[in-house]
Every structure is written in structure tokens, then in C-alpha cells.
Design a protein around this motif. Structure first.
Motif: not given
Length: 958
Positions: A686-687, A733-734, A748-751, A781-783
Motif C-alpha cells: 500500500i503506497p 492510494s493509501a 472500490v473500497w475506502e480504507l 493516479m496521474t490520469y
């Protein structure tokens, strides 16, 4: 119903259950007519959307530019206009239906409750009014008790205000509100800005009344006192497009103080999701509004224009100005030009002050483009009006005629037209929405005469540099990154020229071979060439620097009409409304000079170009020569000399942040500043810290989070069990995790993390589109996109911000096994069996190849080695079941030709990397499959993980 439609917009297949529940409730309440009408509307919407059939194919495909800004503020993404228009029609019909049936049932209850409490407000606090806005603890939508409000006629009069209420966060309290004008390209809409506790709201086509009440523009007179801005807001605008958008203060990335019509009255708000809004404060103090934003987000005060503003990677090496970074080639010519445009107040959101870029080339007739020949390039030291001797002489003569005729010397200028205006921008981008509508609007409702429209790059250059004395236009950024604007993909009927030529795609120079992608790549390569790097500062001085006006501008034949200059026109002191309106009309139609921002060139000698400055630093000339032909990753430039070295457990312990060698097949490799991290299959790191892992693949369908290198302190969640067996996951993303598997649904999950501990995992959205198991995922993430591949042979591009469908890649020959996204260019790889497909970010196929002749071998993983985004090639790396890593290049280059598409571009195999052959000198029949790939941060190493849990490193030095 609104909730239903929102869920329908995002998920589609869940709608039937919600609709059925609404039908039952309506029938139980006696609203049989409403229920029947809703069923009819439902059927219309389903057939129109085409979710359950092929009805959507009857609609002609239309494409529209997405306003999302990616790397270097490039807007590369294109979306289906039909789906957007359909959603707007659906929303309109649902709102109409809700007004007829839902409003009496629910809204009257809300209103009656408010009446019984004595006042129709969101809360009972008293209002406090000031001259320009209203500081208050509530937002009042309805009149006070002493006004007439009891009749249904009044309540039905402006039910559009419900649109704002529906956007409000729970327990919202509005503390301030003011009138604004919302600028979107060439459209200006009257609106209201509302400040809440944690959110603010931009309400389009709403009015703040004299009593500080909020009404839609249909039911209240405009509050705009400036007659010119009033006319802009009500020009060519059909009433009834009310919208309200909610934004969190924490989502703001930057706020820039902007000009509008050369007046310091605007703010441009940039969000972390890549979008922005442009607001004009026609009767409020812009600076006070800015301070109010800063009070909610104090970090906004200290932010200048940096790499973060341009969405480019920040380089190490201490604090340097952007000029110094440009001179040392840490940022590209394109990046520096975009930086100057941003600093000078040029905006994508206002076509009257759109970013301006230079003509670079003068050669639009050769079969090949020679970037080593100075005659290939335009003279960057001179404006477009002085590119030829004769043209320059005529403009100087025009300048002197004013003085000789004893005319008004204040109006003395070389050019009465400008190099950038709304019509110039719209003419360049006329083949793409929304610019098509803008162009037609500026032309009185139709296209211009075909011969005058932008149809040929060569003829446009000749007009602007030589033939037409009223044409001194420069270029726009899209000429260096967006091939789609050169094609008439929407099949507009643009007319027929006098010679019988039917206008369609833009005619390109011979050296582009009729290929828009090749034109853009070579054009960008020319921008980054040695010649341009050595002379670009001269053009910058003309547009952004000391030759913009004054004696230096006169000497450079670079003066424009005084109305174009903001510092020469003090509009606030012009009392005559007719004169002021004339000046504003001139500015609006013909253009505006950018703010003077490039002062540093004044203090440098004439030879202080990027090239000359760089000569004194080591390696500068070498770097420039590499930039001329595109820089390759270090391991790519020495492919034949690559050596293999195993990354042992000891080495992993030495270099990694946390120590533990993967158990089983490698699933994910990350190269950080401190070393190499690797985890086994069914795990991802995980970044951005890479210290935590997300794990799946358990028999009970649960998932868990843990610390890298340790199986202790695992946090398990059962929420994924409802969605079948998970087969793949990606963490862009984190706080975001995307999973999918046998259910065919992409989740799509939110952590949520509290003090570095995982607290909860909540489903943000379930996305439907595949019909069989989803086998691979990739995200950028950039696009702001992610891609899913399935056993049904389909590949879908999704919007990472809106969590909606963008596009579907055409069917593949086999089940999808791997996908990847290039963070520099947005290009997409999809792999099916042994076949590899290369696509643009918008889903246009560039090439497809069969990577191996062995029928039993297929691709397991793939990745990009990112090069400079102006390079004419993409470096693609694949790992297969036969244990071989294949490195290929799309575009120019040498190697074994595998495939050539119809445009003549090559996808070549540069080298096959076989670990067994490198270690033992002979290939092995039992080589483990390659299961993971990664390129090191400095592109010097290629990291390979295999099915036996080993990690290898290919590099020049071994």
C-alpha cells in the motif's frame, strides 16, 4: 428518486430493486398515477441508456474533451458526449417527475415542519447581512412568514432550490454566501457561492436576491450590476440548467488569483482530483473571499506555482527556482511554458485568456523532419508579424503612419489583432466538443466559410507568418500532446472549400505521414530539441517578459492595441458605460496580453538561453543531444549488455524497510529509496510508505491488512465475502483499494487509517460492466483512471474520481491476463494469452502483437518503463509462463520486427531476457513463470519476480 438515479448512474443493475420498492410505496400511498408515470419513465431511461440491450448503438458516437488535468496540466482524456448528454436528459426528466409526484409528498412535509417552527430556514438562527455578502448561520430558501408562501403555486414556482438542498452535507450550516459568475470556457453563468462548515457549494444558474435569498434565474431578477458581465451571463443561454456542486475544503489543492476581462476580480480553484473552477466576483471583494478560503485551509496561503501545480514529479537537489530547474533541464520546455502560462494567469477555463504556445517549426513541406537543421525552425526571436522581411516592413509602416498622420499616439501599435483569443482557440479545436459549439456560437450559430476554417497546418502557418496581415496567431498546448483534435471523429459537416475539398481531418505535413499521433510526437520532440532549447527564451521575452511592451517591444515589432494590455487600461476609472462596454467587448473578442512574469531574463545576458546556461554544468550538452532523440531508460540504452544478479534474502533484508522474504510466487515488487520490497501473490503493498500490505484469496473470501515483513497484528475484514472470490486487487492510494473476481463486479473500497492502524474498510462503489470473472486490474493516479480485464475478453476503462464507466476496449482474442497503465503518457497495455495490445488513454488501438511463437506460453504480467513523454516510443516489458522477460519498443528503434500496423509504426522486440540462459548458459525446460515486474526509480534496473518466489535484477553493472 434522486437517490435511485444516482445509484443507477453509478451501478445500473441495482436500480430495479430500488424502483420496485418505490413503486410499492407509491401505490400504498395512493399515488397510482405517479407510479405508472414512473414506470414509463423507467422504461424510457433503460432503453435510452442501453444497459439491457443495444439501444445505445442507434446513437451516433460523440466525443467531448474531459477537463481533467494530468501530468504537466495536459488534458488528454476524451469521453463519450452521448452518455453525458443522456445523463443530463435523464436527470432533467427525473427532476420533472419528482416535481410532479415526489415533491408534494416529501417536500411539503419538510416545509410544513419549517412553517410550524416559525421560519422557513435550514435552522432557526438569525441572519446577519453585510453589503457584499451575508454572514449567517443558515441558508434561507423560502420567504419569511410575512410574505405569501402558503399557496402551492408559490412552492411550485421555484422548486429548483431543492437541487441545492439535495447536495447539502448532513447538519450543514451556511455561514456566508455571495453572488458569483461561473466561467466555463466561453460560457458565463450567474451563480451563488455558499460557505458551509466543511464544504462549500457552487450553485449555477441561481441568484442571490436583494434580501439575500437564493432563487433560480427563472424566478428572480439577476443580481449582477455590471452590464457587460450581465450580458455574458444571459447570452445564448437557455434557462433551466440549474446545478449545485459540493466541494470539501480539504479537496482544494491551490487557489490562484486571476483576472477576468483584465480586471482582478476572479479566483481559479484547483482540486486534488484534477479539475478546477473559475469564479468571478463581480460585486464582492475577491481578496476577502480568498482569505475566507484560507481560513478553512491555511496551507493555501503559502502556495506558489510549483511542480505540484503542474502535476509533474518534483526533483531532488535542493531549492531552485523553476527558471533554474528549466536551465538545468530538470523540467522540459513544455513544462516551463506551462509554468509561465499558469503564472501569467492563462487558464483553460477562460478561452479569452487560454494558454499560449509558440509556433516551433517552419518546415511543413518536407518528407522528413530534420531537427538538426536551423532552417527547419521558426525564428523565435521575432513575433509572428515579423517572420518575413516584407511582412515586418509593412507592420513597421503601419506603426509609423499613426505618428505621421498626427493621430492618437496612445493607440500606436503594430497589430490590431492578437495572437490568442477565444475564436482562435475554438477554431483550432473545432472538431472536438465543447469547442464545436463555442465556435458556432462565436460565428453566429454556424460554421465559418470552409476556406477560412482551420483545415491545414501548413496553410495556417503560411497565413499567420506570411500571407495574412490580420493573422498573427500562435499555437495552443494541444498541438504538443493531443492528436485527437486533428481528426473529425465526430463527423461534423464542416463544409466544402472552393476547390471542392470536403473538410474533414486536418491536413498534416508530409513528414507526419497522415498520422496525427506521429505529428504530435514529432512536434513535441521539436519543442524539446537543441535548437528550441537554445532560442526559446527569446520568444518567452516577447510574450511573458520585458519585450512585451515599452521601447523593447517597439524595437522587436511586438506592440499591440492598448486595449489588450491590462496595466494600461484602468477600467474602474472609466465612468462612461458606453466606452467601458466597447473596451470590454474588444478585450472579449480579440484577446488579452498575459501578465508580465518572466522578469529574470532582464538580468541575464543575451546568451543566457537554456542551452548556454547549461553548458557550464557537467553533462549538459550530452543531455540536450539525448533530449533531441528522446531519452531511454539506462537499462534500455544498454540492453545487449544487461547482466543478471539474484536478489537474495540477505540483500532484501539489507535494502528493504522491513525484512521478510516472500513465501511463494512473487505478486508485487516495489523499488523504494531504501531498497527493494517484494510480496507474494494475492498481496499488494500500500503506497506511499509501502509498509502495509493488503491480502486476499482466503477460503472464506475475507481479506486482511498487515505490516510488511510480519504476519502479526493482522486486521481481518469480512465485507468482501459478499462479492465472491477475489482474484485481483490494486491500491492506487493509501485510502483506496480496488478489488474484483468471480462476481464480475469491480468494487472500490475506502480504507480508513487512524494513527497508522487500519480501522475500517467501506465500499464506495460497485461497478458493473463485465459478465465473467475479472482477472486483472491496473490504476493510474496521474490520469485518474483504472482498467479492469475479464474472462469475457473485455477490458473497461473507469474514472477513478467519479467511479464511472469511461470506455470499453474492443474484444480480445482470449481472456485478459494482465493490464498496465503508463503514468507519463496514459497509454494502456492489455494482454490476452500471448497477445499484447497497446492503446491510447482514450482507448484507440495503436498496435497488437503475438509475443511468442509457442502456443503453450502466455503473458502473466506486464509493465511500462517510463520515458520522457515527448519520446516517440513506449518501452513495454512482459513476463510469460516460459520464464522469459521480453522487452519491446513501440515506435522508432531497432530490433526484431514483430508487427507493423497500417500506419507503419513498428512494435519491435529489443531483447529476450532468460534467467536460466544467463545463469547456466543454456535454457531450461522447467523455468518458472515470470509473475511480477518493476523498474527501479532511476530506471537503471529491471526487477523480475518468478513463480518460485525469487527476485532477480537485470542491470548494466549486474
Amino acid at each position: 428518486f434522486v437517490s435511485c438515479m444516482e445509484r443507477y448512474r453509478r451501478t445500473g443493475q441495482e436500480l430495479y430493486a430500488s424502483l420496485y420498492k418505490n413503486h410499492v410505496q407509491m401505490l400504498q400511498c395512493g399515488y397510482s398515477k405517479a407510479a405508472k408515470d414512473w414506470i414509463i419513465l423507467e422504461e424510457q431511461l433503460f432503453h435510452r441508456r442501453g444497459l439491457w440491450g443495444d439501444a445505445s448503438r442507434s446513437l451516433k458516437p460523440r466525443w467531448i474533451l474531459d477537463c481533467y488535468e494530468g501530468p504537466s496540466r495536459m488534458r488528454r482524456r476524451i469521453q463519450h458526449a452521448n452518455s453525458q448528454a443522456t445523463m443530463m436528459r435523464m436527470k432533467s426528466e427525473v427532476e420533472s417527475c419528482c416535481r410532479r409526484f415526489y415533491f408534494p409528498l416529501a417536500c411539503f412535509l419538510q416545509i410544513n415542519n419549517a412553517i410550524s417552527q416559525g421560519e422557513l430556514t435550514l435552522n432557526g438562527a438569525e441572519r446577519e447581512m453585510d453589503k457584499k455578502g451575508s454572514d449567517c448561520n443558515q441558508l434561507t430558501f423560502f420567504p419569511a412568514l410575512h410574505e405569501s408562501f402558503h399557496s402551492e403555486d408559490f412552492l411550485e414556482l421555484c422548486v429548483e432550490r431543492q437541487i441545492i438542498l439535495q447536495e447539502f452535507a448532513e447538519t450543514e450550516k451556511v455561514t456566508f454566501k455571495c453572488s458569483v459568475a461561473v466561467v466555463q470556457g466561453h460560457t458565463v453563468l450567474e451563480g451563488v457561492l455558499l460557505f458551509g462548515k466543511e464544504h462549500f457549494y457552487i450553485c449555477e444558474c441561481f441568484v442571490l436576491s436583494p434580501l439575500e435569498e437564493v432563487y433560480c434565474t427563472r424566478h428572480c431578477l439577476s443580481s449582477i450590476s455590471d452590464p457587460f458581465i450581465f450580458n455574458l451571463c444571459h447570452k445564448d443561454h437557455a434557462v433551466g440548467d440549474q446545478m449545485c456542486s459540493r466541494y470539501s475544503y480539504n479537496d482544494i489543492k491551490e487557489i490562484h488569483l486571476m483576472r477576468f476581462l483584465l480586471q482582478e476580480i476572479a479566483l481559479e480553484i484547483f482540486f486534488k482530483n484534477g479539475y478546477s473552477r473559475f469564479l468571478v466576483f463581480h460585486d464582492s471583494d475577491r481578496n476577502k473571499i480568498y482569505k475566507r478560503f484560507c481560513s478553512f485551509q491555511p496551507a493555501l496561503k503559502s502556495k506558489g506555482i510549483t511542480e505540484e501545480s503542474l502535476n509533474i514529479r518534483k526533483h531532488s537537489g535542493g531549492e531552485k527556482t523553476m527558471l533554474q530547474k528549466w536551465q538545468k533541464r530538470e523540467i522540459s520546455n513544455f513544462d516551463y511554458l506551462m509554468y509561465l502560462n499558469t503564472l501569467a494567469g492563462r487558464s483553460y477555463n477562460d478561452y479569452m485568456q487560454y494558454p499560449v504556445f509558440p509556433w516551433i517549426l517552419a518546415d511543413y513541406h518536407s518528407e522528413t523532419l530534420n531537427l538538426t537543421n536551423p532552417h527547419t525552425f521558426r525564428d523565435l526571436s521575432k513575433p509572428m508579424g515579423a517572420q518575413t522581411v516584407e511582412r515586418k516592413r509593412k507592420f513597421i509602416q503601419r506603426y509609423n503612419e499613426v505618428e505621421n498622420s498626427e493621430g492618437d499616439l496612445s493607440a500606436q501599435c503594430h497589430y490590431c489583432t492578437h495572437y490568442s483569443s477565444a475564436i482562435i482557440v475554438a477554431s483550432y479545436l473545432v472538431r472536438m466538443e465543447p469547442f464545436t459549439q463555442t465556435f458556432c456560437s462565436l460565428q453566429g450559430g454556424s460554421f465559418d466559410v470552409a476556406d477560412r476554417m482551420f483545415h491545414s497546418v501548413k496553410s495556417t502557418w503560411e497565413s499567420a507568418s506570411r500571407d495574412n496581415m490580420s493573422d498573427v496567431r500562435e499555437l495552443i498546448p494541444e498541438f504538443f500532446y493531443l492528436p485527437e483534435f486533428l481528426t473529425n471523429a465526430n463527423h461534423f459537416e464542416l463544409g466544402c472549400m472552393q476547390d471542392g475539398t470536403v473538410l474533414g481531418d486536418v491536413q498534416l505535413p508530409p513528414w507526419a505521414d497522415g498520422d496525427p499521433h506521429k505529428f504530435i510526437l514529432l512536434h513535441r520532440q521539436a519543442l524539446e530539441s537543441d535548437y528550441v532549447s537554445a532560442h526559446l527564451h527569446r520568444w518567452i521575452d516577447l510574450i511573458f517578459g520585458h519585450k512585451q511592451h515599452g521601447p523593447a517591444a517597439v524595437e522587436a515589432v511586438n506592440t499591440y492595441h492598448p486595449y489588450f494590455y491590462g496595466d494600461k487600461m484602468d477600467l474602474n476609472n472609466i465612468k462612461d458605460p458606453l466606452i467601458k462596454s466597447t473596451i470590454l467587448g474588444f478585450i472579449s473578442n480579440f484577446g488579452q496580453i498575459p501578465k508580465q512574469v518572466h522578469f529574470s531574463m532582464l538580468f541575464l545576458c543575451s546568451s543566457s538561453s537554456q542551452y548556454a546556461q547549461g553548458k557550464s554544468s557537467s553533462g549538459r550538452e550530452t543531455v540536450l543531444s539525448l533530449h533531441s532523440s528522446g531519452i531511454l531508460p539506462p537499462f534500455m540504452s544498454s540492453l545487449q549488455n544487461l547482466k543478471l544478479s539474484p536478489v537474495t534474502i540477505k540483500e532484501l533484508n539489507m535494502f528493504s524497510v522491513l525484512s521478510d522474504y516472500p513465501k511463494g510466487a512473487i505478486g508485487h515488487i516495489v523499488h523504494t529509496e531504501k531498497g527493494i520490497l517484494a510480496v507474494e501473490k494475492n498481496k499488494v503493498l500500500i503506497p506511499p510508505l509501502w509498509s502495509k500490505t493488503f491480502c486476499w484469496g482466503f477460503e472464506d473470501f475475507t481479506c486482511c491488512f498487515g505490516n510488511y515483513g510480519s504476519e502479526k497484528n493482522m486486521t481481518t475484514f469480512e465485507c468482501m465475502a459478499d462479492w465472491g472470490k477475489c482474484l485481483c486487487a490494486v491500491c492506487p492510494s493509501a485510502t483506496t483499494i480496488i478489488t474484483s473476481g468471480t462476481s464480475s463486479v469491480v468494487c472500490v473500497w475506502e480504507l480508513s487509517l487512524v494513527k497508522d492502524k487500519v480501522k475500517c474498510l467501506n465500499l464506495r462503489q460497485a461497478l458493473y460492466g463485465h459478465t465473467q470473472a475479472v482477472t486483472c486490474l491496473a490504476a493510474s493516479m496521474t490520469y485518474s483512471i483504472f482498467v479492469s480485464g475479464s474472462d469475457d475478453r473485455t477490458c473497461i476503462i473507469w474514472d477513478l474520481n467519479k467511479l464511472t464507466y469511461i470506455n470499453q476496449l474492443p474484444a480480445h482474442e482470449a481472456s485478459l491476463c494482465s493490464v498496465a497503465i503508463n503514468n507519463s503518457t496514459g497509454a494502456i497495455i492489455s494482454c490476452a494469452g500471448s497477445y499484447l495490445y497497446l492503446w491510447t488513454v482514450n482507448g484507440q488501438l495503436l498496435a497488437s502483437i503475438n509475443t511468442t511463437c509457442r502456443p503453450e506460453s502466455h503473458i502473466v504480467c506486464c509493465c511500462f518503463a517510463e520515458v520522457m513523454d515527448w519520446d516517440t516510443c513506449s518501452i513495454i516489458i512482459t513476463g510469460s509462463t516460459d520464464g522469459v522477460v521480453r522487452v519491446g519498443r513501440w515506435g522508432r528503434g531497432t530490433g526484431i520486427l514483430i508487427h507493423c500496423n497500417k500506419c507503419g509504426k513498428h512494435l519491435v522486440l529489443c531483447r529476450e531476457l532468460n534467467p536460466s540462459l544467463a545463469l547456466t548458459g543454456k535454457p531450461s525446460k522447467t523455468s518458472p513463470a515470470v509473475t511480477a515486474l518493476a523498474v527501479s526509480r532511476n530506471s537503471s534496473k529491471l526487477l523480475v519476480g518468478d513463480d518460485w518466489g525469487r527476485v532477480y535484477c537485470w542491470s548494466v553493472d549486474g
